[in-house]
Design an enzyme around this catalytic site. Structure first.
Site, PDB file in Angstrom:
ATOM      1  N   GLY A 301      35.132  35.015  35.640  1.00 62.19           N
ATOM      2  CA  GLY A 301      35.017  35.694  36.922  1.00 62.19           C
ATOM      3  C   GLY A 301      33.609  36.152  37.233  1.00 62.19           C
ATOM      4  O   GLY A 301      32.624  35.457  36.961  1.00 62.19           O
ATOM      5  N   SER A 302      33.511  37.358  37.780  1.00 62.33           N
ATOM      6  CA  SER A 302      32.235  37.856  38.300  1.00 62.33           C
ATOM      7  C   SER A 302      31.173  38.072  37.237  1.00 62.33           C
ATOM      8  O   SER A 302      30.002  38.272  37.567  1.00 62.33           O
ATOM      9  CB  SER A 302      32.455  39.170  39.061  1.00 62.33           C
ATOM     10  OG  SER A 302      33.234  38.950  40.219  1.00 62.33           O
ATOM     11  N   THR A 303      31.560  38.053  35.949  1.00 64.59           N
ATOM     12  CA  THR A 303      30.541  38.206  34.911  1.00 64.59           C
ATOM     13  C   THR A 303      29.580  37.017  34.889  1.00 64.59           C
ATOM     14  O   THR A 303      28.514  37.096  34.267  1.00 64.59           O
ATOM     15  CB  THR A 303      31.190  38.356  33.518  1.00 64.59           C
ATOM     16  OG1 THR A 303      32.034  37.237  33.269  1.00 64.59           O
ATOM     17  CG2 THR A 303      32.005  39.638  33.448  1.00 64.59           C
ATOM     18  N   LEU A 304      29.920  35.907  35.577  1.00 61.01           N
ATOM     19  CA  LEU A 304      29.009  34.765  35.655  1.00 61.01           C
ATOM     20  C   LEU A 304      28.089  34.823  36.868  1.00 61.01           C
ATOM     21  O   LEU A 304      27.178  33.995  36.986  1.00 61.01           O
ATOM     22  CB  LEU A 304      29.800  33.451  35.677  1.00 61.01           C
ATOM     23  CG  LEU A 304      30.567  33.069  34.422  1.00 61.01           C
ATOM     24  CD1 LEU A 304      30.909  31.577  34.436  1.00 61.01           C
ATOM     25  CD2 LEU A 304      29.792  33.399  33.151  1.00 61.01           C
ATOM     26  N   LYS A 305      28.289  35.789  37.750  1.00 63.12           N
ATOM     27  CA  LYS A 305      27.408  35.892  38.919  1.00 63.12           C
ATOM     28  C   LYS A 305      25.936  36.097  38.538  1.00 63.12           C
ATOM     29  O   LYS A 305      25.053  35.496  39.166  1.00 63.12           O
ATOM     30  CB  LYS A 305      27.883  37.017  39.839  1.00 63.12           C
ATOM     31  CG  LYS A 305      29.174  36.685  40.579  1.00 63.12           C
ATOM     32  CD  LYS A 305      29.675  37.857  41.394  1.00 63.12           C
ATOM     33  CE  LYS A 305      30.981  37.507  42.102  1.00 63.12           C
ATOM     34  NZ  LYS A 305      31.564  38.670  42.806  1.00 63.12           N
TER      35      LYS A 305
END
Length: 579
Positions: A301-305
Site C-alpha cells: 500500500g501507501s508505504t511504497l509511495k
C-alpha cells in the site's frame, strides 16, 4: 588235583586278570583325560590365553555411543537462545525383564505411562534387547526409577534442546525434534552446522548391564558448531512485547515486526504474533509456526509511495518543490476510480506524502511510466530473495507487463498489484535510510562491513528522508514520533485479500520508518493483521508501536536524544491523512 578243580582255578585266574585289565584301562583313560584337561588348562592360561580373554570380552565388554551435544545459538552479545542440556533416557532389555515383575507398577506410575501397556510391550518384545521406556527425562526422575532395582531397566545420557527466550525468539530460532534434528527456523536452516558427531567407547558391564568401567575411547564425540545471530535479545523482547500488546488491544488476527541495522543489513529483531513456546509444544497450533515476516506476503500500500517519489526525483523531472494538482480528489480509469481522503488541491511532492495522496502519486506514475517505478522496486529487492537464507522465504510478486494499462501504473505507485514480505519492505527502507546502498540481509552477526550495491543516489535518499520526517512531524505518521528522537516513515492501510478478492472490512495496518531521521540507525516495519477494535489505519494501529519500540531501542543502543523535553515537533491539524 582233578581236571574239574583245575578248570575252576583257571577260570578264577582269568576273571581276576580281566578285572585287573578293566581297572587298568579305566584308570589309564581317566589319567589321559586328566592329563588332557590339565594340558588344556595350561594351554589356555599360559600358552594361549587369548581365547578365554575373548570369550570373557564377548560377555562383558560392549561398545557404546557417546552423544555429542548440538551447538549453542546465541544473540549478538552471547546471550543463549538455544542450548542442549544433559538428560537421561530410560530403556529396557525385554529379554532380561519380567513382564510380571510387581515393581513395574511403581515404575509406570513414576514415568506417568500405562502399566498395562508397559507390561504388554515387555512381553511382545521379549525376543529383543532394547526398547525405550521414556526419553529425555530429568536426571532426578531417572535416579528414582533406577532405585526400584527392576532387572532389565537401564538409563543412558542424551541431550535435550532448551530455548531460554521461549516464544520471544521462537520464529527466528525454530526448534528440533526429539532426536535433536532441526525442524524449523535457524535450527533447520543450519542443521548440519549445529549437529554434532557421536563418539564411541568400549565399556565393561556386569551381568545386569550396568557400566563398571570405561575401557578405551574409540572415537571422541565432536560437538556441533555454535552460531551467533545478529539478533539483539534486548530489542527482540521490546519488539515482541509491544507487538503482542497491540494485537491484544485491537483483537487483531496477528502481527509482524522487523528491525534492521541501517549500515549492515543485520536483523536486530524479528517478532510475530501469534507465537508458540518451543519448550512446550503440547498446545502447538500449526498456523503459529510460520515466520510471517518472511513467509507471508501482502500488498504494501501507501508505504511504497516514498519509493515512487524517489523514482520521480531520480528522473530529474521533479524536485521537492514540484507541485501537482490533485483536484478534484479522484481519478477515473474507466470503471475504476482512485480517491483521496478529500480534495487536497495543489500539493508539493512532500505534501503528497504528508497527505498520502493517491491521486498525486498516481499522476507521477502516469508521467514516468510503469517501467520506471517497477525497475526501482526491483533494484530495491522486491520480487527477489533477501539473501537471508531462511527456510520458506517468499520472494513476492513484482509485475512486468509488456504494456502497462493506466490503472496498473496508478495502483503500482501506491503499492497495489505488488506483494512483498515485511523483511523486503524493511530492506527497501534501509536503502533510503543509509544513503542509497542495498545490503544483503543477514541473521548472522557480521564481523566486517558487508559489500553493498548502490541503487539510489545520496541526494535522492536525503530528499526522501526529509519528506518522511515531515510525514511523522505533521502527517499521517504523527503517532510514530519516538519520544525524544526524530523519526521518519510512512503509514499504509491495505485491504486484506480473501477467497473472493479484497475484503471490504479486513485491513492490514502498516508503518515503515527509520530513526533518528538525520542520521538513521534503525529501520523498523510494523504490520498488524485485521485489527477489530474500530481503529484500523496504519497511523492509528501500527505507528504507535513503532514509536514505543524505537524510543526504547535507541535508548538501549546509546543513541543520544535529539529533542529536549517539551520540544517534540508540533503537529498540524489531522486533515484526514490516513495512508
Amino acid at each position: 588235583m582233578s581236571r574239574q578243580e583245575s578248570a575252576k582255578t583257571l577260570g578264577q585266574k582269568l576273571a581276576a586278570g580281566l578285572k585287573a585289565w578293566r581297572f587298568g584301562t579305566v584308570l589309564g583313560a581317566f589319567l589321559i583325560v586328566v592329563l588332557a584337561l590339565g594340558w588344556r588348562l595350561v594351554d589356555l592360561h599360559v600358552v594361549d590365553d587369548d581365547f578365554l580373554r575373548k570369550q570373557g570380552d564377548v560377555r562383558t565388554i560392549r561398545v557404546e555411543a557417546i552423544d555429542a551435544h548440538r551447538g549453542v545459538i546465541t544473540d549478538r552479545y552471547g546471550e543463549p537462545l538455544a542450548v542442549s542440556t544433559p538428560v537421561q533416557t530410560l530403556w529396557a532389555n525385554p529379554s532380561q525383564a519380567d513382564p510380571d515383575e510387581p515393581r513395574l507398577a511403581n515404575l509406570a506410575r513414576l514415568l506417568e505411562i500405562s502399566e498395562a501397556r508397559l507390561r504388554k510391550r515387555l512381553a511382545d518384545y521379549s525376543g529383543r534387547e532394547f526398547i525405550y521406556l521414556r526419553r529425555k527425562v530429568q536426571p532426578g526422575l531417572a535416579a528414582r526409577a533406577m532405585e526400584l532395582g527392576i532387572p532389565g531397566v537401564h538409563t543412558r545420557q542424551e541431550y535435550r534442546r532448551y530455548y531460554p527466550a521461549g516464544e520471544v525468539t521462537a520464529h527466528v530460532v525454530g526448534f528440533t525434534n526429539i532426536d535433536e534434528l532441526g525442524q524449523e527456523g535457524i535450527e533447520l536452516a543450519y542443521n548440519d552446522w549445529l549437529s554434532g558427531v557421536s563418539g564411541r567407547k568400549r565399556v565393561l558391564k556386569d551381568n545386569r548391564g550396568r557400566v563398571i568401567k570405561d575401557l578405551t575411547l574409540i572415537r571422541d564425540a565432536a560437538p556441533g558448531h555454535n552460531l551467533e545471530l545478529s539478533i539483539d535479545l534486548r530489542l527482540q523482547y521490546l519488539a515482541y512485547r509491544e507487538l503482542k500488546a497491540v494485537v491484544g488491544a485491537h483483537s487483531a488476527r496477528g502481527g509482524t515486526l522487523v528491525m534492521l541495522d541501517v549500515d549492515t543489513g543485520e536483523v536486530l529483531a524479528m517478532a510475530n504474533q501469534g507465537s508458540y513456546n518451543p519448550n512446550d509444544r503440547s498446545q502447538l497450533e500449526p498456523g503459529n509456526l510460520r515466520n510471517k515476516a518472511i513467509t507471508d506476503l501482502f500488498e504494501p500500500g501507501s508505504t511504497l509511495k516514498p519509493i515512487s517519489v524517489a523514482a520521480a526525483l531520480e528522473s530529474g523531472e521533479y524536485s521537492t518543490d514540484t507541485t501537482i494538482d490533485t483536484s478534484p480528489g479522484y481519478r477515473r480509469f474507466g470503471r475504476f476510480t482512485i480517491r483521496d481522503f478529500r480534495n487536497y488541491g495543489v500539493l508539493s511532492l512532500t505534501d503528497i506524502l504528508v497527505k498520502s495522496s493517491n491521486v498525486g502519486v498516481s499522476k507521477i506514475a502516469s508521467e514516468l511510466g510503469g517501467d520506471v517505478i517497477r525497475n526501482l522496486y526491483a533494484r530495491l529487492g522486491f520480487g527477489q530473495p533477501t539473501g537471508i537464507g531462511f527456510p520458506g522465504e517468499a520472494v513476492g510478486v513484482l509485475p512486468a507487463p509488456m504494456k502497462w494499462r493506466p490503472s496498473e501504473e496508478a495502483t503500482l505507485a501506491y503499492g497495489y498489484g505488488v506483494s512483498v514480505n515485511a523483511l523486503q519492505l524493511a530492506q527497501a527502507y534501509m536503502v533510503i535510510a543509509n544513503g542509497g546502498v542495498r545490503y544483503p540481509l543477514s541473521l548472522m552477526k557480521l564481523e566486517a562491513a558487508p559489500v553493498g550495491e548502490r541503487v539510489l543516489s545520496e541526494e535522492v535518499t536525503a530528499d526522501v528522508r526529509g519528506m518522511l520526517g515531515q510525514v511523522v512531524a505533521r502527517g499521517s505518521g504523527k503517532r510514530a514520533q519516538p519520544g525524544f528522537y526524530s523519526a521518519g516513515g510512512k503509514t499504509g492501510t491495505v485491504h486484506l485479500v480473501g477467497a473472493r478478492g479484497y475484503e471490504d472490512s479486513q485491513y492490514k495496518a502498516v508503518f515503515a520508518g527509520m530513526a533518528p531521521i538525520d542520521n538513521p540507525r534503525i529501520v523498523t516495519v510494523v504490520a498488524v493483521d485485521a485489527p477489530q477494535s474500530g481503529e484500523y489505519y496504519g497511523g492509528e494501529v501500527a505507528a504507535p508501536v513503532f514509536s514505543r519500540v524505537m524510543s526504547d531501542a535507541l535508548r538501549l543502543l546509546n543513541v543520544r536524544p535529539e529533542l529536549e523535553v517539551g520540544a517534540t515537533p508540533k503537529t498540524s491539524e489531522q486533515a484526514g491523512e490516513r495512508g
